[in-house]
Write a protein that holds these residues in place. Structure first.
Motif, PDB file in Angstrom:
ATOM      1  N   GLY A 137       0.184   8.021   5.449  1.00 12.77           N
ATOM      2  CA  GLY A 137       0.654   6.690   5.082  1.00 12.77           C
ATOM      3  C   GLY A 137       1.952   6.794   4.292  1.00 12.77           C
ATOM      4  O   GLY A 137       2.275   7.866   3.737  1.00 12.77           O
ATOM      5  N   TYR A 138       2.694   5.698   4.224  1.00 10.55           N
ATOM      6  CA  TYR A 138       3.968   5.743   3.504  1.00 10.55           C
ATOM      7  C   TYR A 138       3.778   6.054   2.021  1.00 10.55           C
ATOM      8  O   TYR A 138       4.647   6.682   1.398  1.00 10.55           O
ATOM      9  N   ASP A 139       2.650   5.644   1.450  1.00 12.35           N
ATOM     10  CA  ASP A 139       2.407   5.974   0.051  1.00 12.35           C
ATOM     11  C   ASP A 139       2.293   7.484  -0.141  1.00 12.35           C
ATOM     12  O   ASP A 139       2.844   8.050  -1.094  1.00 12.35           O
ATOM     13  N   GLU A 140       1.638   8.164   0.807  1.00 18.40           N
ATOM     14  CA  GLU A 140       1.506   9.621   0.738  1.00 18.40           C
ATOM     15  C   GLU A 140       2.840  10.308   1.004  1.00 18.40           C
ATOM     16  O   GLU A 140       3.167  11.323   0.371  1.00 18.40           O
ATOM     17  N   VAL A 141       3.618   9.775   1.954  1.00 19.18           N
ATOM     18  CA  VAL A 141       4.943  10.335   2.244  1.00 19.18           C
ATOM     19  C   VAL A 141       5.818  10.229   1.003  1.00 19.18           C
ATOM     20  O   VAL A 141       6.486  11.192   0.607  1.00 19.18           O
ATOM     21  N   ALA A 142       5.788   9.065   0.369  1.00 19.90           N
ATOM     22  CA  ALA A 142       6.591   8.848  -0.833  1.00 19.90           C
ATOM     23  C   ALA A 142       6.197   9.839  -1.932  1.00 19.90           C
ATOM     24  O   ALA A 142       7.073  10.439  -2.574  1.00 19.90           O
ATOM     25  N   ALA A 143       4.897  10.011  -2.142  1.00 20.45           N
ATOM     26  CA  ALA A 143       4.440  10.940  -3.183  1.00 20.45           C
ATOM     27  C   ALA A 143       4.881  12.372  -2.875  1.00 20.45           C
ATOM     28  O   ALA A 143       5.332  13.103  -3.769  1.00 20.45           O
ATOM     29  N   ALA A 144       4.765  12.783  -1.611  1.00 17.53           N
ATOM     30  CA  ALA A 144       5.154  14.138  -1.223  1.00 17.53           C
ATOM     31  C   ALA A 144       6.657  14.365  -1.376  1.00 17.53           C
ATOM     32  O   ALA A 144       7.089  15.471  -1.694  1.00 17.53           O
ATOM     33  N   ASP A 148      10.165   6.559  -4.062  1.00 16.92           N
ATOM     34  CA  ASP A 148       9.309   5.380  -3.926  1.00 16.92           C
ATOM     35  C   ASP A 148       9.045   5.109  -2.440  1.00 16.92           C
ATOM     36  O   ASP A 148       9.669   5.705  -1.559  1.00 16.92           O
ATOM     37  N   GLU A 149       8.104   4.215  -2.182  1.00 20.41           N
ATOM     38  CA  GLU A 149       7.686   3.948  -0.809  1.00 20.41           C
ATOM     39  C   GLU A 149       8.825   3.386   0.047  1.00 20.41           C
ATOM     40  O   GLU A 149       8.947   3.724   1.221  1.00 20.41           O
ATOM     41  N   GLN A 150       9.672   2.555  -0.555  1.00 21.07           N
ATOM     42  CA  GLN A 150      10.797   1.992   0.194  1.00 21.07           C
ATOM     43  C   GLN A 150      11.752   3.095   0.651  1.00 21.07           C
ATOM     44  O   GLN A 150      12.226   3.093   1.786  1.00 21.07           O
TER      45      GLN A 150
END
Length: 175
Positions: A137-144, A148-150
């Motif tokens: 998910g984009y939240d996981e991509v952002a964290a990795a 931020d998610e955007q």
């Protein structure tokens, strides 16, 4: 003028292989390509009396585009449902699968996509791998990525646009 059975047979003889390749290049799935080609001709047979025009090939490819769009919509739902049930749909034989891959040039296309992916900036490569290959998910991509998610969405979008533009440019050059 409506199409008759002979017209459909001629369309099949002229376009069946090209349609399988068309679908295989878009789905990266030989089984789905074979099924979509069959569904396209089934629709053509069912609707042959409604055909009005001069270019039956263009009409057939219009049906094919519609079949592909429907496949994209239902493919994810069907795959998840089959996985939950522990079912595998009947597959192609190895020879059939290899022939479809050969006709569609999938091995070469996969290689080109890998080369083009390797040419992307590192942060775009990683974002695309996390989102598309690993299906995070984009939240996981952002964290990795530590953004931020955007920003994660923007990196994935830029990577996909870059790959699409490069592939289109190669196709236009006849590669």
């Amino acid at each position: 003028m409506p199409l008759d059975a002979d017209d459909i047979a001629r369309l099949y003889g002229t376009h069946a292989r090209a349609l399988v390749a068309y679908f295989a290049r878009r789905t990266f799935d030989a089984q789905a390509a074979a099924e979509l080609m069959a569904e396209t001709f089934a629709s053509a047979v069912a609707d042959r009396r409604r055909f009005r025009g001069d270019d039956a090939g263009a009409w057939l490819y219009g049906i094919a585009r519609h079949q592909l769009l429907q496949w994209y919509r239902r493919a994810g739902v069907e795959r998840r449902a089959l996985a939950r049930l522990g079912l595998d749909p009947p597959g192609l034989t190895d020879d059939e699968y290899e022939r479809i891959e050969e006709l569609s040039g999938l091995a070469e296309l996969r290689g080109r996509v890998a080369d083009l992916l390797g040419a992307l900036p590192d942060e775009h490569q990683l974002a695309l791998r996390l989102r598309v290959v690993e299906e995070r998910g984009y939240d996981e991509v952002a964290a990795a990525l530590g953004v931020d998610e955007q920003a994660a969405r923007a990196r994935v979008s830029r990577a996909l646009r870059g790959l699409a533009a490069d592939l289109e440019a190669e196709a236009a050059r006849g590669r």
